[in-house]
Design a protein around this motif. Sequence first.
Motif, PDB file in Angstrom:
ATOM      1  N   ILE A 207       0.854  -1.186   0.000  1.00  0.00           N
ATOM      2  CA  ILE A 207       0.000   0.000   0.000  1.00  0.00           C
ATOM      3  C   ILE A 207       0.888   1.233   0.000  1.00  0.00           C
ATOM      4  N   ASN A 208       0.810   2.018  -1.064  1.00  0.00           N
ATOM      5  CA  ASN A 208       1.611   3.244  -1.173  1.00  0.00           C
ATOM      6  C   ASN A 208       3.084   2.984  -0.900  1.00  0.00           C
ATOM      7  N   GLY A 209       3.538   1.823  -1.357  1.00  0.00           N
ATOM      8  CA  GLY A 209       4.951   1.500  -1.202  1.00  0.00           C
ATOM      9  C   GLY A 209       5.328   0.924   0.144  1.00  0.00           C
ATOM     10  N   VAL A 210       4.339   0.693   1.025  1.00  0.00           N
ATOM     11  CA  VAL A 210       4.601   0.132   2.353  1.00  0.00           C
ATOM     12  C   VAL A 210       3.983  -1.255   2.426  1.00  0.00           C
ATOM     13  N   GLU A 211       4.741  -2.236   2.909  1.00  0.00           N
ATOM     14  CA  GLU A 211       4.238  -3.598   3.027  1.00  0.00           C
ATOM     15  C   GLU A 211       3.407  -3.740   4.299  1.00  0.00           C
ATOM     16  N   ILE A 212       2.130  -4.114   4.129  1.00  0.00           N
ATOM     17  CA  ILE A 212       1.208  -4.292   5.247  1.00  0.00           C
ATOM     18  C   ILE A 212       0.809  -5.762   5.297  1.00  0.00           C
ATOM     19  N   ALA A 213       0.940  -6.382   6.465  1.00  0.00           N
ATOM     20  CA  ALA A 213       0.513  -7.771   6.648  1.00  0.00           C
ATOM     21  C   ALA A 213      -0.830  -7.784   7.379  1.00  0.00           C
ATOM     22  N   SER A 258       2.886  -1.535  14.484  1.00  0.00           N
ATOM     23  CA  SER A 258       3.624  -0.905  13.385  1.00  0.00           C
ATOM     24  C   SER A 258       4.987  -0.448  13.864  1.00  0.00           C
ATOM     25  N   ARG A 259       5.982  -0.693  13.033  1.00  0.00           N
ATOM     26  CA  ARG A 259       7.330  -0.188  13.297  1.00  0.00           C
ATOM     27  C   ARG A 259       7.676   0.992  12.404  1.00  0.00           C
ATOM     28  N   LEU A 260       6.769   1.356  11.503  1.00  0.00           N
ATOM     29  CA  LEU A 260       7.076   2.356  10.493  1.00  0.00           C
ATOM     30  C   LEU A 260       6.304   3.642  10.740  1.00  0.00           C
ATOM     31  N   PRO A 261       6.937   4.794  10.554  1.00  0.00           N
ATOM     32  CA  PRO A 261       6.226   6.071  10.731  1.00  0.00           C
ATOM     33  C   PRO A 261       5.133   6.280   9.690  1.00  0.00           C
ATOM     34  N   GLU A 262       5.223   5.582   8.537  1.00  0.00           N
ATOM     35  CA  GLU A 262       4.215   5.755   7.498  1.00  0.00           C
ATOM     36  C   GLU A 262       2.858   5.168   7.900  1.00  0.00           C
ATOM     37  N   MET A 263       2.838   4.242   8.871  1.00  0.00           N
ATOM     38  CA  MET A 263       1.586   3.585   9.258  1.00  0.00           C
ATOM     39  C   MET A 263       1.306   3.841  10.738  1.00  0.00           C
ATOM     40  N   HIS A 264       0.290   4.681  10.994  1.00  0.00           N
ATOM     41  CA  HIS A 264      -0.152   5.010  12.349  1.00  0.00           C
ATOM     42  C   HIS A 264      -1.376   4.151  12.637  1.00  0.00           C
ATOM     43  N   VAL A 265      -1.178   2.997  13.313  1.00  0.00           N
ATOM     44  CA  VAL A 265      -2.292   2.072  13.518  1.00  0.00           C
ATOM     45  C   VAL A 265      -3.348   2.650  14.453  1.00  0.00           C
ATOM     46  N   HIS A 277      -1.671   4.001  19.967  1.00  0.00           N
ATOM     47  CA  HIS A 277      -0.505   4.764  19.526  1.00  0.00           C
ATOM     48  C   HIS A 277      -0.237   4.532  18.051  1.00  0.00           C
ATOM     49  N   ALA A 278       0.795   5.229  17.572  1.00  0.00           N
ATOM     50  CA  ALA A 278       1.215   5.006  16.190  1.00  0.00           C
ATOM     51  C   ALA A 278       1.725   3.586  16.015  1.00  0.00           C
ATOM     52  N   PHE A 279       2.315   3.015  17.068  1.00  0.00           N
ATOM     53  CA  PHE A 279       2.958   1.713  16.948  1.00  0.00           C
ATOM     54  C   PHE A 279       2.132   0.568  17.532  1.00  0.00           C
ATOM     55  N   ALA A 280       1.067   0.868  18.301  1.00  0.00           N
ATOM     56  CA  ALA A 280       0.255  -0.189  18.896  1.00  0.00           C
ATOM     57  C   ALA A 280      -1.152   0.329  19.128  1.00  0.00           C
ATOM     58  N   ALA A 281      -2.149  -0.451  18.707  1.00  0.00           N
ATOM     59  CA  ALA A 281      -3.533  -0.014  18.867  1.00  0.00           C
ATOM     60  C   ALA A 281      -4.451  -1.223  18.866  1.00  0.00           C
ATOM     61  N   SER A 282      -5.698  -0.988  19.300  1.00  0.00           N
ATOM     62  CA  SER A 282      -6.688  -2.068  19.311  1.00  0.00           C
ATOM     63  C   SER A 282      -8.077  -1.473  19.144  1.00  0.00           C
ATOM     64  N   ALA A 283      -9.034  -2.335  18.790  1.00  0.00           N
ATOM     65  CA  ALA A 283     -10.427  -1.924  18.642  1.00  0.00           C
ATOM     66  C   ALA A 283     -11.303  -3.166  18.713  1.00  0.00           C
ATOM     67  N   THR A 284     -12.564  -2.943  19.042  1.00  0.00           N
ATOM     68  CA  THR A 284     -13.557  -4.021  19.048  1.00  0.00           C
ATOM     69  C   THR A 284     -14.721  -3.608  18.161  1.00  0.00           C
ATOM     70  N   VAL A 305      -2.132   4.967   5.189  1.00  0.00           N
ATOM     71  CA  VAL A 305      -0.698   4.735   4.974  1.00  0.00           C
ATOM     72  C   VAL A 305      -0.123   5.963   4.296  1.00  0.00           C
ATOM     73  N   ARG A 306       0.750   6.624   4.995  1.00  0.00           N
ATOM     74  CA  ARG A 306       1.337   7.857   4.475  1.00  0.00           C
ATOM     75  C   ARG A 306       2.383   7.509   3.433  1.00  0.00           C
ATOM     76  N   SER A 307       2.097   7.851   2.231  1.00  0.00           N
ATOM     77  CA  SER A 307       3.027   7.537   1.151  1.00  0.00           C
ATOM     78  C   SER A 307       4.206   8.485   1.169  1.00  0.00           C
ATOM     79  N   ARG A 308       5.380   7.906   1.168  1.00  0.00           N
ATOM     80  CA  ARG A 308       6.587   8.721   0.994  1.00  0.00           C
ATOM     81  C   ARG A 308       7.093   8.576  -0.430  1.00  0.00           C
ATOM     82  N   CYS A 309       6.197   8.130  -1.293  1.00  0.00           N
ATOM     83  CA  CYS A 309       6.599   7.884  -2.669  1.00  0.00           C
ATOM     84  C   CYS A 309       6.340   9.099  -3.548  1.00  0.00           C
ATOM     85  N   GLU A 310       6.223  10.268  -2.949  1.00  0.00           N
ATOM     86  CA  GLU A 310       6.159  11.465  -3.772  1.00  0.00           C
ATOM     87  C   GLU A 310       7.497  11.637  -4.482  1.00  0.00           C
ATOM     88  N   ALA A 311       7.414  12.230  -5.648  1.00  0.00           N
ATOM     89  CA  ALA A 311       8.620  12.365  -6.466  1.00  0.00           C
ATOM     90  C   ALA A 311       9.741  13.089  -5.718  1.00  0.00           C
TER      91      ALA A 311
END
Length: 887
Positions: A207-213, A258-265, A277-284, A305-311
Amino acid sequence: MDIITTHVNADFDGLGSMVAAKRLYPDALLVFPGGQERGLRDFLLHSTLYAYDVKRIRDIDLGEVARLILVDVHSADRIGQFADIIKNPDLEIHIYDHHPAGEQTIRGQVECIQEVGATTTILTQLLMERDIVPTPDEATMMMLGLYEDTGHLLFSGTTPKDFQAAAFLLQQGANLNTVADFLVREMTSEQVDLLNELLKSCQKLMINGVEIAIASASIDYYVGDISSLVHRLKDIENLNVLIVAVRMDDRIFLVGRSRLPEMHVGELFQEFGGGGHAFAASATVRDLPLAQLLNQIEKLLHKHVRSRCEARYLMSAPVKTLPANSTIEIARQLMTRFNFNAIPVLNEQHQVAGIITRQVVEKAAHHKLFKMNLDEMMNTDFQVVSPDASLVELQQGIIEHNQRCVPVVDAGVLVGVVTRTDLLRYMLGDRQLLTDESQDIPARSGLQLKQKNLRRLIETQLPESVRVLLQQLGEVADQLGLKIYLVGGFVRDLLLRQSNLDVDIVVEGDGIVFADAFAKTTQCRVRAHEKFGTAVIVFPDGFKIDIASSRLEYYDRPAVLPQVEHASIRHDLYRRDFTINALTISLNRDSFGQMLDFFGGQRDLKDKAIRVLHNLSFIEDPTRLFRAVRFEQRLGFSIGRQTERLMRSAARLKSVQKVAGLRILHELEQILDEPRVVPALARLDQFDLLKFIDPQLRFEQQTASLFVAAERASSWFDLLYTGESYRRWLLYLFCLFDNLSRKEVSRVGDWLRVQPKDRVLLLEQLPKAQQLLKMIQQRRNKHTDPKNSEIYYWFNGLSMEVILYLMARSDSENLRKWISLYMTTLRKEQVILSGDDLIFLGFPPGKYFQDIFEFLLNARLNLEINTREEEILLVKKHFSIADGSPS
């Protein structure tokens, strides 16, 4: 009535925070707003929490609550029935939390919200500031919360304050065995089954150059502690971003990491009424089919997913261009010089008019069309993009228009280019495509572009003054709109955990302008070198920082100094000697600590290998032959097989002979200053490099023994702690030249362009020392001991390096004893009387005063006199006052 509460489905951090808050608000009641996680429930069954008289919410008259203390939560939708009273104007709300704000954020009269790993840390800091000491049981419960939310202090969101809080709690008696019992638990059979289901279902999306599992499962029974399974899955699959959805009965539990700044879970899960948080979250989620939820998640990922793939983030700049009236021959030369496969062509208005590719140029050259203008051959059907162009736009240019590169244009001005390699590397999750012939910069097979954040390593390995300085450099670069990087040996040694404060900075832009701008922000001065576009920032304490503009180099012919032009950081790194020295760390604020590894430097550090970046490296700069040996011996590495083959090839081609001798001398100085000088010289001899200094130069066993003796001599002198300096490399140079004749030494000195003062040592003092050795050998055969005055005049006037060479060169224990006597005692001896004293005694001034002083010095050296009075008596006895003649 005061109430301390936390979020529904409370965890250990909620509990630890409540216990800590109880010490700050001793009259408040502890109340859980709803249920607890399974692990916490198990703990409550075995704990002494009953002593705190924890209340149920049904036992509380909400209308009597005057002050509500919220810990580990400040969202209205997560505090159960307490949400019904938060709008009461008479209610006082105090908030302690480490979660970011959400859509239903509660505001309080007292708010303490910090970006730390656990809310327990915030409250522990308050206890420390107020000298409140928790009991061992309280410290244990607080440690449980801190450890859980920081992943045993290993999560990326862990801060120094979390470590400080953990240390404090440990000092107060926190029981780590209890922490381990409840946080490190064996999986149940149900958890094992669920983990297997998640492993089977795990899929990876780009997604936007970021691998999401994304992993999901559907079960008909309740399984607790899903978050621990998520961590296990993340570690097993080595995932940067993982989202897990598990349906249990009529609810779906979502957990994200998440370990990446591009993905704020946390922001993603707010869409489903959760948070974190950006690195850990939950929901029901209730009343929604699992398949439909997964579909919604995939759609929302494109939004979150914040794309850093801008030119602007992928492009290389500045750009090499050619005018439209340039010829095929000029384009061919430029492509060969810089290893380009495509070059933008500009019209008279300096706008992009076309793109010329290597294939077109080579075909034109094959047909002898060297003089043809580019505007007749270039491709004019091309796409340009703006700096904020998306991944899709870049793909269109590369794929649909079949372009080698996509020009990036801002307000009609060319500001950069994005190549096929840039795009492929990003799209493949930063995997560098190595077989694509369009690469601007080649690399070794199997490499990946590594992007690793070293912020924590910087914080732990560098002095605070240097850390602050690096941040200041980044701030100034941000203000100027420049990219700034740490480069070179500093980065290498940081990764090796070795001390190195030789800070080298590269700026994508004008390094001198940057240095001048930085000098305006702090107390320092700038020494600029306009010719090379470099500067040195010098601080009042003498600390220095080297600043350079990012540049590329090309060689008009082998072994000459390179021509330099501005380029991107990637081209700047490509010009460096070895992969381990081609690592860089960003200092800009938004990417501070981010390391880029284009050429496999990390792998070579791990493999302990010295490798060049390209096959012509030693041909273009033969001094790298000596440097390869130096780094091999200094770091305890090995030269790679391919690099060794290239070294031997360059030696056979006699490339070193084309280099100015002074450059070889500089390399030789550094090698001779290394601790492992003997193995280094042996390696130079193995590569046949010493013969280029002189055909007769060899590093044989006899020479190696002399070096070992010289090392002992220098160590002996260092232990005298005289405070005197000497040049260790020069001592070893004498040893290296030991078997050469004076004529050969003179010839080598001329080629190396040795400084005049050192030529005196080589051509005058060194032969004198060798003659002295012969004389002392003859003296030893006569079995007579010399007077102290004789010893003094043997060594007086010789440089420290020559004296230590003598000590190493001789196998005579007597000589070493005499040198020791001279160094420790005789050379310090001085005559007490002065010329004025002699005149006062009645001696007329004259040149003979020198004879008197020499006579007195000999007497003092030979222990015949000691005091001033004895000197006066000796002068009166042996010299005539009338004319100063001996009497």
